[in-house]
Design an enzyme around this catalytic site. Structure first.
Site, PDB file in Angstrom:
ATOM      1  N   HIS A 206       0.849  -1.207   0.000  1.00  0.00           N
ATOM      2  CA  HIS A 206       0.000   0.000   0.000  1.00  0.00           C
ATOM      3  C   HIS A 206       0.884   1.256   0.000  1.00  0.00           C
ATOM      4  CE1 HIS A 206      -4.314  -0.491   0.072  1.00  0.00           C
ATOM      5  NE2 HIS A 206      -4.478   0.707   0.593  1.00  0.00           N
ATOM      6  N   ARG A 217      -4.479  -2.615  -9.662  1.00  0.00           N
ATOM      7  CA  ARG A 217      -5.173  -3.344 -10.727  1.00  0.00           C
ATOM      8  C   ARG A 217      -4.511  -3.089 -12.081  1.00  0.00           C
ATOM      9  NH1 ARG A 217      -9.235  -2.043  -7.089  1.00  0.00           N
ATOM     10  NH2 ARG A 217      -9.744  -0.042  -8.052  1.00  0.00           N
ATOM     11  N   TYR A 248     -12.799  -7.651  -1.775  1.00  0.00           N
ATOM     12  CA  TYR A 248     -12.239  -7.142  -0.525  1.00  0.00           C
ATOM     13  C   TYR A 248     -12.071  -8.257   0.502  1.00  0.00           C
ATOM     14  CZ  TYR A 248     -12.830  -2.353  -2.205  1.00  0.00           C
ATOM     15  OH  TYR A 248     -12.730  -1.192  -2.922  1.00  0.00           O
ATOM     16  N   ASN A 255      -4.145 -11.055   3.105  1.00  0.00           N
ATOM     17  CA  ASN A 255      -3.233 -10.158   3.812  1.00  0.00           C
ATOM     18  C   ASN A 255      -2.785 -10.706   5.170  1.00  0.00           C
ATOM     19  OD1 ASN A 255      -4.924  -7.186   2.627  1.00  0.00           O
ATOM     20  ND2 ASN A 255      -3.030  -8.062   1.900  1.00  0.00           N
TER      21      ASN A 255
END
Length: 385
Positions: A206, A217, A248, A255
């Site tokens: 991130h 993407r 999501y 993650n």
């Protein structure tokens, strides 16, 4: 529970290769089908496909993040960037910026990934944003970079990224990995695996203050295109939008560790479905061109306007078909004129009518091509529906 980047094996993503074999083979087969299909397009039709596919991706990758763009403005900006005829309408920075990024992605698919490329895309995507501190560079804030939902005081943290101080070194490692695993390089990976891991790895870091989803993407699109050696115009964001909650959820689960088989299986299903959407769009545009060519000179202005409006809905068409009231709204025709126009379009083979009187609905006479959801079973078989 620690996040994936806090684990001692970060970023050694691992997966069960055999569960992805069928999907990888299907992706390459579909890539061949796409190349074979677009050979039947004229230059004008190819340009139209490029604009239609890129505008859909531009709009849907933005909509995933909650930003709704104007299609006509996005297409106008794309046509200008591609050097095609445009209506020169005023375009807001948001539409212009995402269009610039899509064209840059399209034109630079063979180029290695670099910080300069990512920063360039970020400046484009964030065009017009006034509330960001770090535009065109990695985030520098001291506060944690978190993905949260829920009201203040009851917020749920779905993910927390590495501290800003770690981002430059993490991104140097990521960019090196991405370029090493490209086709023909030192450690080539198969198409879906590389694109899926690239997206997950980037989103886990991130690295940007905002725009991580859209650029992540785009990186996945770049990986898919590189695997086939040409722009694929894959409808990846459009397909993810149709499964936004699952997207999501799948990312959040991925993650939490570096065993990535389930994420890659989810991503592979989405990528194959996206390919099928693109192929359906190409076939639809071919059918559209044939129908309009046959009807050239035989339609009035109202009829042509209504047909073009229906074609803009794409391969799946108007939901429930075109009603007489909708025709009147599109064309401004009176009820009596609407009745005559629609009957004439049916008689000329442009539309097919279902139902009678006020229940009548009209559909394009070309085959509609809805694309079912594609998933992978636990054993890696491709399933639909």
């Amino acid at each position: 529970m620690p996040w994936n980047w806090q684990k001692p094996d970060w970023p050694a993503f691992r997966w069960e290769h055999e569960r992805l074999d069928n999907a990888e083979k299907q992706f390459l087969v579909n890539g061949g089908v796409f190349v074979g299909t677009i050979r039947h397009l004229t230059k004008q039709e190819h340009d139209q496909l490029t604009v239609e596919a890129m505008s859909t991706e531009a709009m849907t990758t933005s909509e995933i993040e909650g930003e709704i763009l104007d299609r006509a403005s996005v297409q106008s900006a794309l046509r200008k960037q591609l050097g095609l005829a445009t209506d020169e309408r005023p375009v807001r920075p948001a539409e212009r910026g995402i269009a610039e990024m899509m064209v840059d992605l399209y034109r630079s698919l063979a180029d290695p990934l670099s910080e300069e490329m990512l920063f360039r895309w970020h400046r484009m995507v964030m065009s017009g944003s006034r509330n960001l501190r770090d535009v065109g560079l990695y985030r520098t804030g001291a506060e944690p970079m978190q993905v949260v939902s829920g009201p203040i005081g009851e917020a749920r943290v779905h993910f927390e990224a590495p501290p800003s101080a770690r981002v430059p070194s993490e991104m140097k490692r990521f960019i090196g990995w991405f370029n090493r695993t490209a086709p023909g390089r030192e450690e080539p990976l198969s198409a879906l695996t590389r694109a899926g891991i690239a997206h997950l790895h980037f989103e886990s870091i991130h690295p940007l203050e905002d725009g991580n989803g859209r650029i992540g993407r785009a990186i996945a699109e770049k990986a898919l295109a590189q695997s086939l050696g040409q722009p694929t115009l894959t409808a990846l964001a459009a397909t993810i939008l149709a499964r936004r909650k699952n997207y999501y959820d799948a990312l959040e689960a991925a993650n939490k560790g570096n065993e990535s088989t389930h994420w890659l299986m989810w991503f592979a299903g989405v990528a194959i479905e996206a390919q099928r959407r693109t192929i359906a769009l190409v076939e639809f545009l071919i059918d559209k061109a044939k129908l309009l060519d046959r009807l050239k000179g035989h339609l009035n202005v109202r009829q042509e306007k209504a047909l073009l409006s229906m074609f803009r809905e794409g391969p799946e068409g108007f939901k429930g078909g075109l009603a007489a009231g909708k025709y009147s709204t599109i064309t401004g025709a009176s009820p009596a004129t609407t009745t005559r126009d629609l009957a004439d379009l049916v008689g000329k083979g442009a539309l097919v009518r279902e139902g009678e009187r006020r229940y009548a609905r009209y559909h394009l006479s070309v085959p509609l091509r809805p694309v079912p959801h594609v998933t992978l079973t636990e054993h890696g078989e491709i399933a639909e529906g």
